[in-house]
Write a protein that holds these residues in place. Structure first.
Motif, PDB file in Angstrom:
ATOM      1  N   ALA A  88       1.194  -1.327  -0.089  1.00  0.00           N
ATOM      2  CA  ALA A  88      -0.108  -0.229   0.260  1.00  0.00           C
ATOM      3  C   ALA A  88       0.917   1.335   0.001  1.00  0.00           C
ATOM      4  CB  ALA A  88      -1.023   0.179   1.225  1.00  0.00           C
ATOM      5  N   GLY A  89       1.619   1.026  -1.405  1.00  0.00           N
ATOM      6  CA  GLY A  89       2.546   3.037  -1.049  1.00  0.00           C
ATOM      7  C   GLY A  89       3.808   2.329  -1.157  1.00  0.00           C
ATOM      8  N   SER A  90       4.893   2.808  -1.625  1.00  0.00           N
ATOM      9  CA  SER A  90       6.022   2.416  -1.084  1.00  0.00           C
ATOM     10  C   SER A  90       6.671   2.198   0.646  1.00  0.00           C
ATOM     11  CB  SER A  90       7.616   2.354  -2.203  1.00  0.00           C
ATOM     12  OG  SER A  90       6.707   4.333  -2.564  1.00  0.00           O
ATOM     13  N   ASP A  91       5.571   3.184   0.936  1.00  0.00           N
ATOM     14  CA  ASP A  91       5.977   3.405   2.557  1.00  0.00           C
ATOM     15  C   ASP A  91       5.621   2.382   3.156  1.00  0.00           C
ATOM     16  OD1 ASP A  91       6.620   5.981   1.821  1.00  0.00           O
ATOM     17  OD2 ASP A  91       5.025   6.844   2.330  1.00  0.00           O
ATOM     18  N   GLU A  92       4.836   1.407   2.623  1.00  0.00           N
ATOM     19  CA  GLU A  92       4.378  -0.014   3.909  1.00  0.00           C
ATOM     20  C   GLU A  92       5.415  -0.682   3.382  1.00  0.00           C
ATOM     21  OE1 GLU A  92       0.768  -2.828   2.218  1.00  0.00           O
ATOM     22  OE2 GLU A  92       1.154  -2.993   3.767  1.00  0.00           O
ATOM     23  N   MET A 117      10.138   9.430   5.690  1.00  0.00           N
ATOM     24  CA  MET A 117       9.815   7.461   6.298  1.00  0.00           C
ATOM     25  C   MET A 117      10.841   6.673   6.534  1.00  0.00           C
ATOM     26  SD  MET A 117       6.966   7.089   6.024  1.00  0.00           S
ATOM     27  CE  MET A 117       6.945   5.716   6.350  1.00  0.00           C
ATOM     28  N   TYR A 118      12.614   6.966   6.480  1.00  0.00           N
ATOM     29  CA  TYR A 118      13.326   6.609   6.913  1.00  0.00           C
ATOM     30  C   TYR A 118      13.623   6.388   8.581  1.00  0.00           C
ATOM     31  CZ  TYR A 118      14.098   6.436   2.204  1.00  0.00           C
ATOM     32  OH  TYR A 118      14.552   6.729   0.699  1.00  0.00           O
ATOM     33  N   PRO A 119      12.943   7.109   8.921  1.00  0.00           N
ATOM     34  CA  PRO A 119      13.664   7.081  10.711  1.00  0.00           C
ATOM     35  C   PRO A 119      12.441   7.686  11.128  1.00  0.00           C
ATOM     36  CG  PRO A 119      14.209   9.901   9.642  1.00  0.00           C
ATOM     37  CD  PRO A 119      13.943   8.599   8.890  1.00  0.00           C
ATOM     38  N   LEU A 157      18.561   4.284   1.709  1.00  0.00           N
ATOM     39  CA  LEU A 157      19.154   5.429   0.597  1.00  0.00           C
ATOM     40  C   LEU A 157      18.003   5.977  -0.614  1.00  0.00           C
ATOM     41  CD1 LEU A 157      21.120   7.160  -0.171  1.00  0.00           C
ATOM     42  CD2 LEU A 157      22.263   5.030  -1.575  1.00  0.00           C
ATOM     43  N   ALA A 158      17.527   6.943  -0.510  1.00  0.00           N
ATOM     44  CA  ALA A 158      17.003   7.613  -1.541  1.00  0.00           C
ATOM     45  C   ALA A 158      17.684   7.808  -2.574  1.00  0.00           C
ATOM     46  CB  ALA A 158      15.281   8.791  -1.948  1.00  0.00           C
ATOM     47  N   ASN A 159      17.733   6.916  -3.921  1.00  0.00           N
ATOM     48  CA  ASN A 159      18.724   7.348  -5.175  1.00  0.00           C
ATOM     49  C   ASN A 159      17.251   7.530  -6.739  1.00  0.00           C
ATOM     50  OD1 ASN A 159      21.119   8.323  -6.185  1.00  0.00           O
ATOM     51  ND2 ASN A 159      21.311   6.440  -7.066  1.00  0.00           N
ATOM     52  N   ARG A 218       9.909   1.066  -4.976  1.00  0.00           N
ATOM     53  CA  ARG A 218       9.703   1.766  -6.780  1.00  0.00           C
ATOM     54  C   ARG A 218       8.053   1.810  -6.596  1.00  0.00           C
ATOM     55  NH1 ARG A 218      12.856   0.643 -11.184  1.00  0.00           N
ATOM     56  NH2 ARG A 218      11.478   1.807 -12.051  1.00  0.00           N
ATOM     57  N   THR A 219       7.361   3.249  -7.198  1.00  0.00           N
ATOM     58  CA  THR A 219       5.970   3.583  -6.426  1.00  0.00           C
ATOM     59  C   THR A 219       5.420   3.630  -7.165  1.00  0.00           C
ATOM     60  OG1 THR A 219       4.603   4.949  -5.085  1.00  0.00           O
ATOM     61  CG2 THR A 219       6.637   5.818  -6.228  1.00  0.00           C
ATOM     62  N   PHE A 220       3.746   3.848  -7.236  1.00  0.00           N
ATOM     63  CA  PHE A 220       3.235   4.191  -8.809  1.00  0.00           C
ATOM     64  C   PHE A 220       2.657   5.956  -8.057  1.00  0.00           C
ATOM     65  CE2 PHE A 220       2.658  -0.632  -9.769  1.00  0.00           C
ATOM     66  CZ  PHE A 220       2.161  -0.729 -11.209  1.00  0.00           C
ATOM     67  N   SER A 221       3.009   6.244  -7.258  1.00  0.00           N
ATOM     68  CA  SER A 221       2.290   7.552  -6.449  1.00  0.00           C
ATOM     69  C   SER A 221       3.180   8.884  -7.628  1.00  0.00           C
ATOM     70  CB  SER A 221       2.807   7.506  -5.197  1.00  0.00           C
ATOM     71  OG  SER A 221       2.401   6.277  -4.194  1.00  0.00           O
ATOM     72  N   LYS A 222       4.282   8.436  -8.283  1.00  0.00           N
ATOM     73  CA  LYS A 222       5.166   9.601  -8.401  1.00  0.00           C
ATOM     74  C   LYS A 222       5.194   9.163 -10.507  1.00  0.00           C
ATOM     75  CE  LYS A 222       6.029  10.741  -4.508  1.00  0.00           C
ATOM     76  NZ  LYS A 222       7.116  10.001  -3.560  1.00  0.00           N
ATOM     77  N   ILE A 223       6.063   9.290 -10.463  1.00  0.00           N
ATOM     78  CA  ILE A 223       5.393   8.976 -12.997  1.00  0.00           C
ATOM     79  C   ILE A 223       3.351   8.747 -12.896  1.00  0.00           C
ATOM     80  CG2 ILE A 223       6.053   6.914 -13.751  1.00  0.00           C
ATOM     81  CD1 ILE A 223       7.466   9.547 -15.774  1.00  0.00           C
TER      82      ILE A 223
HETATM   83  C1  LIG Z   1       7.581   9.598  -2.367  1.00  0.00           C
HETATM   84  C2  LIG Z   1       8.123   9.018  -2.644  1.00  0.00           C
HETATM   85  C3  LIG Z   1       7.792   7.482  -1.796  1.00  0.00           C
HETATM   86  C4  LIG Z   1       7.051   7.212  -2.264  1.00  0.00           C
HETATM   87  O1  LIG Z   1       5.677   6.807  -1.543  1.00  0.00           O
HETATM   88  P1  LIG Z   1       3.932   5.985  -1.489  1.00  0.00           P
HETATM   89  O2  LIG Z   1       4.173   5.239  -0.431  1.00  0.00           O
HETATM   90  O3  LIG Z   1       4.653   4.769  -2.672  1.00  0.00           O
HETATM   91  O4  LIG Z   1       3.505   6.887  -1.994  1.00  0.00           O
HETATM   92  C5  LIG Z   1       8.469   6.707  -1.648  1.00  0.00           C
HETATM   93  N1  LIG Z   1      10.157   8.089  -1.328  1.00  0.00           N
HETATM   94  C6  LIG Z   1      10.442   8.505  -1.713  1.00  0.00           C
HETATM   95  C7  LIG Z   1      12.030   8.910  -1.849  1.00  0.00           C
HETATM   96  C8  LIG Z   1       9.656   9.717  -1.861  1.00  0.00           C
HETATM   97  O5  LIG Z   1       9.869  10.304  -2.238  1.00  0.00           O
END
Ligand SMILES: *Cc1c(COP(=O)(O)O)cnc(C)c1O
Length: 365
Positions: A88-92, A117-119, A157-159, A218-223
């Motif tokens: 449910a989002g990559s956050d999950e 979200m990492y900390p 690491l966000a890249n 990866r996420t479906f929330s951005k592109i």
């Molecule tokens: C937006 C974002 C996500 C994605 O979040 P979702 O939970 O998939 O909406 C993940 N990592 C980074 C760095 C982001 O900016």
């Protein structure tokens, strides 16, 4: 007599709740929302059609293994669907990884201006988040490696990184992996991968395949513009997929999200339009801001990080207020330790022009 307060696990109350990008300015209408890196053009028309279709059977539970969706992702990216896990989002997925691989006494490493979200995920798991310094608002592999201790369990690491927009090249990512102990999980969060058009960039597929200790999210929330539906995925070693499939909710991805995700993947016209628009407007926006005396990083994401030097009262805070008075919402960066910056997501052309024009007036005011 009041009942006693039931305490959560140690560490939970240390979490600063995630503050999402604002969506409204009081009662104001016709807001330009450039605060959450969402799709500029609304969802794909194909996703809308698939969603309406799927809604008819909303009384049914979803496919718990999201098999049609993982097959579609596998086909698109050339990956083994069995090693793809959806969330449910990559956050999950980030949270599930933290819960599964770190706990009290463990350290979770991320970069100074890394995704918040990492900390949060680390603390929720009872672990200790450790921020490694960056250099020029960019991931510094040496500083990350120098921060590793025998307690380190995960590196997130966000890249490219959000909110800085900067990235490290694939050779640097490989150097990071090679320098980390083999028992440290490296999570490469490639939420913005589809926007990057640099020859030396990799989202990290091949690094997942090289061993059993690297995951790419990866996420479906951005592109793919489905932020409201909550859909993300990760490619991982089979052993890690087995772990995450045990801890995730059995129906963590809704039926409508699965259907809309598959339809969006098929809509190459939407994808290409979004990508080309972004490349054009990141460049235009950065150039326009630099022309009026606002510094920016070289962003490869779908947003621009603008830095205000504060001279003559031209602070990020004042700029934010000026933009709000002009019905434009961008993202304040105090929570990221970047109080002198604002992050501006790429919206439609007319929205970007309005934002650039407003900042031009602000700098002259
Ligand atoms: C937006 C974002 C996500 C994605 O979040 P979702 O939970 O998939 O909406 C993940 N990592 C980074 C760095 C982001 O900016």
């Amino acid at each position: 007599m009041s009942t006693p307060f039931i305490s959560p696990r140690p560490g939970i109350m240390d979490i600063d709740p995630y503050v999402p990008g604002a969506g409204a300015i009081g009662e104001k209408k016709d807001i330009i929302k450039l605060s959450s890196n969402e799709g500029a053009f609304g969802p794909s028309p194909k996703a809308l059609a698939a969603l309406a279709d799927c809604a008819q059977s909303m009384n049914r539970y979803p496919d718990g293994s999201a098999s049609a969706l993982t097959a579609a992702i596998g086909k698109r990216f050339g990956l083994d669907p069995k090693r793809i896990v959806c969330g449910a989002g990559s956050d999950e997925i980030l949270s599930l990884l933290a819960y599964s691989y770190a706990g009290p006494g463990d350290e979770v490493l991320y970069t100074e201006h890394g995704f918040l979200m990492y900390p949060i995920a680390a603390k929720a798991a009872g672990a200790t988040p450790i921020a490694a310094g960056e250099t020029d608002l960019t991931t510094d592999v040496d500083k990350l490696l120098a921060s590793v201790t025998d307690k380190t369990k995960i590196v997130f690491l966000a890249n490219p990184n959000n909110p800085t927009g900067t990235y490290i090249a694939s050779a640097e990512l490989q150097r990071l992996r090679a320098g980390l102990p083999v028992n440290v999980l490296l999570v490469i969060d490639a939420a913005y991968a589809e926007f990057v058009s640099r020859d030396d960039y990799t989202p990290g597929f091949e690094m997942v395949d090289q061993g059993n200790n690297t995951v790419m999210t990866r996420t479906f929330s951005k592109i793919f513009a489905l932020g409201g539906l909550r859909l993300g995925w990760a490619y991982m070693p089979a052993e890690i997929a087995d772990v995450i499939n045990r801890v995730r909710g059995p129906f963590n991805v809704s039926s409508v999200a699965q259907a809309a995700g598959i339809a969006t993947l098929e809509d190459m016209e939407f994808f290409n339009k979004s990508r080309e628009h972004n490349i054009e407007w990141v460049e235009k926006t950065q150039n326009a801001l630099r022309d009026i005396g606002i510094e920016t990083t070289n962003s490869v994401g779908n947003f621009v990080l603008a830095r205000f030097n504060g001279e003559n009262g031209k602070t990020a805070e004042a700029a934010d207020k000026f933009l709000r008075d002009n019905s434009i919402i961008v993202r304040q960066m105090n929570a990221y330790g970047l109080a002198e910056c604002l992050r501006i997501s790429i919206g439609r052309a007319d929205e970007m022009q309005a934002c650039i024009d407003a900042l031009g007036r602000f700098m002259k005011s």
